[in-house]
Design a protein around this motif. Structure first.
Motif, PDB file in Angstrom:
ATOM      1  N   ASN A   1       0.856  -1.184   0.000  1.00 43.38           N
ATOM      2  CA  ASN A   1       0.000   0.000   0.000  1.00 43.38           C
ATOM      3  C   ASN A   1       0.896   1.239   0.000  1.00 43.38           C
ATOM      4  O   ASN A   1       0.948   1.988   0.975  1.00 43.38           O
ATOM      5  CB  ASN A   1      -0.953   0.009   1.200  1.00 43.38           C
ATOM      6  CG  ASN A   1      -1.809  -1.228   1.271  1.00 43.38           C
ATOM      7  OD1 ASN A   1      -2.410  -1.635   0.276  1.00 43.38           O
ATOM      8  ND2 ASN A   1      -1.845  -1.866   2.440  1.00 43.38           N
TER       9      ASN A   1
ATOM     10  N   HIS B   1      -3.183  -6.452  -0.186  1.00 39.48           N
ATOM     11  CA  HIS B   1      -4.236  -6.232  -1.179  1.00 39.48           C
ATOM     12  C   HIS B   1      -4.914  -7.536  -1.593  1.00 39.48           C
ATOM     13  O   HIS B   1      -6.143  -7.629  -1.637  1.00 39.48           O
ATOM     14  CB  HIS B   1      -3.622  -5.535  -2.406  1.00 39.48           C
ATOM     15  CG  HIS B   1      -4.586  -5.247  -3.505  1.00 39.48           C
ATOM     16  ND1 HIS B   1      -5.777  -4.576  -3.313  1.00 39.48           N
ATOM     17  CD2 HIS B   1      -4.533  -5.534  -4.834  1.00 39.48           C
ATOM     18  CE1 HIS B   1      -6.406  -4.455  -4.474  1.00 39.48           C
ATOM     19  NE2 HIS B   1      -5.675  -5.039  -5.404  1.00 39.48           N
TER      20      HIS B   1
ATOM     21  N   CYS C   1      -1.303 -14.304  -1.781  1.00 39.34           N
ATOM     22  CA  CYS C   1      -1.892 -12.985  -2.066  1.00 39.34           C
ATOM     23  C   CYS C   1      -1.727 -12.626  -3.537  1.00 39.34           C
ATOM     24  O   CYS C   1      -2.637 -12.065  -4.157  1.00 39.34           O
ATOM     25  CB  CYS C   1      -1.233 -11.916  -1.189  1.00 39.34           C
ATOM     26  SG  CYS C   1      -1.768 -11.888   0.532  1.00 39.34           S
TER      27      CYS C   1
ATOM     28  N   GLU D   1     -11.945  -2.824  -1.807  1.00 40.46           N
ATOM     29  CA  GLU D   1     -10.791  -3.324  -1.065  1.00 40.46           C
ATOM     30  C   GLU D   1      -9.786  -2.208  -0.813  1.00 40.46           C
ATOM     31  O   GLU D   1      -9.116  -2.208   0.241  1.00 40.46           O
ATOM     32  CB  GLU D   1     -10.121  -4.461  -1.826  1.00 40.46           C
ATOM     33  CG  GLU D   1      -9.111  -5.246  -0.998  1.00 40.46           C
ATOM     34  CD  GLU D   1      -7.819  -4.494  -0.718  1.00 40.46           C
ATOM     35  OE1 GLU D   1      -7.245  -4.679   0.385  1.00 40.46           O
ATOM     36  OE2 GLU D   1      -7.369  -3.719  -1.596  1.00 40.46           O
TER      37      GLU D   1
ATOM     38  N   ALA E   1     -11.160 -11.486   0.907  1.00 42.69           N
ATOM     39  CA  ALA E   1     -12.106 -11.299   2.001  1.00 42.69           C
ATOM     40  C   ALA E   1     -13.420 -10.693   1.541  1.00 42.69           C
ATOM     41  O   ALA E   1     -14.463 -10.913   2.165  1.00 42.69           O
ATOM     42  CB  ALA E   1     -11.480 -10.415   3.085  1.00 42.69           C
TER      43      ALA E   1
ATOM     44  N   GLY F   1      -7.170  -8.827   1.113  1.00 41.41           N
ATOM     45  CA  GLY F   1      -8.381  -8.011   1.203  1.00 41.41           C
ATOM     46  C   GLY F   1      -9.372  -8.331   0.098  1.00 41.41           C
ATOM     47  O   GLY F   1     -10.589  -8.362   0.327  1.00 41.41           O
TER      48      GLY F   1
ATOM     49  N   LEU G   1      -9.681 -11.905   7.984  1.00 41.25           N
ATOM     50  CA  LEU G   1      -8.561 -11.024   7.656  1.00 41.25           C
ATOM     51  C   LEU G   1      -7.905 -10.462   8.909  1.00 41.25           C
ATOM     52  O   LEU G   1      -6.784  -9.959   8.864  1.00 41.25           O
ATOM     53  CB  LEU G   1      -9.066  -9.889   6.767  1.00 41.25           C
ATOM     54  CG  LEU G   1      -8.097  -8.968   6.050  1.00 41.25           C
ATOM     55  CD1 LEU G   1      -7.183  -9.738   5.105  1.00 41.25           C
ATOM     56  CD2 LEU G   1      -8.872  -7.907   5.266  1.00 41.25           C
TER      57      LEU G   1
ATOM     58  N   LEU H   1     -10.548  -0.815   2.401  1.00 47.30           N
ATOM     59  CA  LEU H   1     -10.109  -1.694   3.485  1.00 47.30           C
ATOM     60  C   LEU H   1      -8.612  -1.553   3.733  1.00 47.30           C
ATOM     61  O   LEU H   1      -8.154  -1.466   4.878  1.00 47.30           O
ATOM     62  CB  LEU H   1     -10.417  -3.154   3.140  1.00 47.30           C
ATOM     63  CG  LEU H   1     -11.813  -3.708   3.407  1.00 47.30           C
ATOM     64  CD1 LEU H   1     -11.876  -5.162   2.955  1.00 47.30           C
ATOM     65  CD2 LEU H   1     -12.191  -3.590   4.871  1.00 47.30           C
ATOM     66  N   SER H   2      -7.831  -1.523   2.645  1.00 52.42           N
ATOM     67  CA  SER H   2      -6.383  -1.375   2.779  1.00 52.42           C
ATOM     68  C   SER H   2      -6.015  -0.049   3.413  1.00 52.42           C
ATOM     69  O   SER H   2      -5.088   0.031   4.228  1.00 52.42           O
ATOM     70  CB  SER H   2      -5.713  -1.493   1.409  1.00 52.42           C
ATOM     71  OG  SER H   2      -5.814  -2.791   0.893  1.00 52.42           O
TER      72      SER H   2
ATOM     73  N   VAL I   1     -13.791 -10.321   6.369  1.00 44.38           N
ATOM     74  CA  VAL I   1     -12.930  -9.334   7.024  1.00 44.38           C
ATOM     75  C   VAL I   1     -12.503  -9.835   8.399  1.00 44.38           C
ATOM     76  O   VAL I   1     -11.376  -9.577   8.841  1.00 44.38           O
ATOM     77  CB  VAL I   1     -13.650  -7.977   7.119  1.00 44.38           C
ATOM     78  CG1 VAL I   1     -12.785  -6.946   7.846  1.00 44.38           C
ATOM     79  CG2 VAL I   1     -14.012  -7.456   5.720  1.00 44.38           C
TER      80      VAL I   1
ATOM     81  N   VAL J   1      -3.991  -3.704   5.115  1.00 41.38           N
ATOM     82  CA  VAL J   1      -3.909  -5.145   4.877  1.00 41.38           C
ATOM     83  C   VAL J   1      -3.299  -5.408   3.507  1.00 41.38           C
ATOM     84  O   VAL J   1      -3.255  -4.533   2.638  1.00 41.38           O
ATOM     85  CB  VAL J   1      -5.304  -5.801   4.958  1.00 41.38           C
ATOM     86  CG1 VAL J   1      -5.890  -5.616   6.340  1.00 41.38           C
ATOM     87  CG2 VAL J   1      -6.249  -5.224   3.896  1.00 41.38           C
TER      88      VAL J   1
END
Length: 392
Positions: free
Chosen positions: A72, A282, A191, A271, A288, A285, A349, A274-275, A346, A280
């Motif tokens: 990220n 990628h 991932c 996502e 999830a 996420g 996660l 979320l990141s 999540v 988290v």
């Protein structure tokens, strides 16, 4: 089938030992001073940076280095890179790493010739007209940024993760040596497999008809990645499995698997929020949230999900009940995610979403994407429902 323009200017140099050619590739691009941009110190400890630097020096090309890119990738690091590159007179950026490093390098490339703040491009208040050219030495099969027109950056101060797509940022070349991925931890490998699958599925779930060839390419790519993902997790030094995954990562995001279709991208955009909130990985996420998105939208065209179930996931086709087949395919993909150690909610996660966080995630996503999705257009309320379903 929609009209399309397929543009892939990146020179791909693929195979064992091809890192040694990076200097000649830079020379062919006319580079005089290079910013070597990379992530953590593992690139130094593994000897990769030394190999890259030696190849650059052998061509008489000067360079400066900037490490510290994290998953990220951060806007602050991008700004640091822009300042360094301007001060040093850099005319080419070489990303040594995975998608985060390449995205950061592209952002630096956007920022070097721009008089304003580079975030203007990511917030959508300006469009880039020039870029400092970028090349890549790929060390992680996942994001496909080495052949895409995409760059995604996190503004850590404001909790935002936004991207820009523009062809001028495409890498001039990408060196891809599958052996560089041997030492990846299993979690990162998994991932990456999810990211590759999702880049393909974002294009695959479409309402366009008569896209038989594009469909076959996408379906074959997904089956191959799933199979080779299992093999790479069993034997990290399985060269053939690593090679198939690496090549698939590029093809999944260079436009090939979406020719003639209109992509969706809702799972990706959601996502990203979320990141931005939880920092988290990628791919994790995406795993999830995808099942909840799929169950929320599949009734828009259950036949498309049924095709996915049969041709990608190997589910039996219940010809009398396409919805049943569609749901079986969604469950089969989630089972695959579990098999390779990926979350399907999540909570799995590692985070418990509360209602205020769900509202915040949907509000931020809708702010940047007010009409999100191609398979089903999602309102902010729709996003809230999907985040609730994904909570687990």
């Amino acid at each position: 089938m929609q009209n399309f323009t397929y543009y892939t200017p990146t020179r791909v140099v693929f195979g064992k030992g091809e890192v040694e050619r990076v200097g000649e590739l830079l020379r062919a691009e006319g580079a005089r001073k290079v910013l070597i941009h990379y992530g953590g110190e593992s690139a130094r400890r593994s000897g990769l940076l030394e190999r890259v630097e030696r190849a650059v020096k052998d061509q008489g090309i000067d360079f400066v280095s900037l490490g510290g890119v994290v998953p990220n990738p951060r806007l602050s690091k991008v700004r640091e890179g822009i300042t360094l590159a301007r001060a040093e007179g850099v005319d080419f950026i070489l990303a040594v790493g995975g998608g985060s490093v390449i995205d950061s390098a592209k952002a630096i490339g956007y920022g070097i010739p721009y008089e304003g703040d580079v975030w203007d491009f990511y917030s959508g208040t300006a469009q880039p007209e020039r870029v400092c050219p970028v090349g890549a030495v790929l060390t992680l099969s996942a994001a496909g940024s080495e052949m895409s027109n995409s760059s995604v950056i996190s503004d850590e101060e404001n909790g935002l993760k936004w991207g820009i797509n523009n062809d001028i940022c495409r890498c001039r070349f990408a060196v891809m040596d599958p052996e560089l991925t041997y030492t990846l931890p299993p979690y990162q490998t998994a991932c990456g497999v999810v990211d590759i699958l999702m880049h393909t599925m974002e294009r695959y779930f479409t309402h366009e008809k008569d896209t038989a060839l594009t469909d076959e390419l996408a379906e074959g790519l997904m089956r191959t990645v799933m199979d080779c993902g299992r093999k790479a997790l069993r034997d990290p030094k399985d060269y053939n499995a690593r090679a198939q995954i690496m090549w698939a990562g590029s093809l999944s995001h260079n436009g090939l698997t979406g020719c003639g279709t209109v992509g969706d991208w809702a799972s990706h955009r959601m996502e990203h929020e979320l990141s931005a909130l939880f920092d988290v990985a990628h791919g994790a996420g995406l795993a999830a949230i995808w099942g909840s998105w799929a169950r929320y939208v599949y009734r828009e065209e259950p036949e498309r999900f049924a095709q996915f179930a049969v041709k990608v996931m190997g589910c039996p086709n219940d010809f009398r009940d396409p919805e049943k087949t569609a749901l079986a395919g969604i469950e089969a993909m989630e089972q695959y995610y579990r098999e390779i150690g990926m979350p399907t909610s999540v909570r799995e996660l590692g985070h418990d979403l509360n209602e205020s966080e769900i509202q915040l995630l949907a509000e931020k996503c809708a702010r940047r994407n007010p009409n999100l999705g191609g398979f089903k257009t999602l309102s902010q309320d729709d996003m809230i429902q999907i985040f609730r379903m994904a909570r687990g």
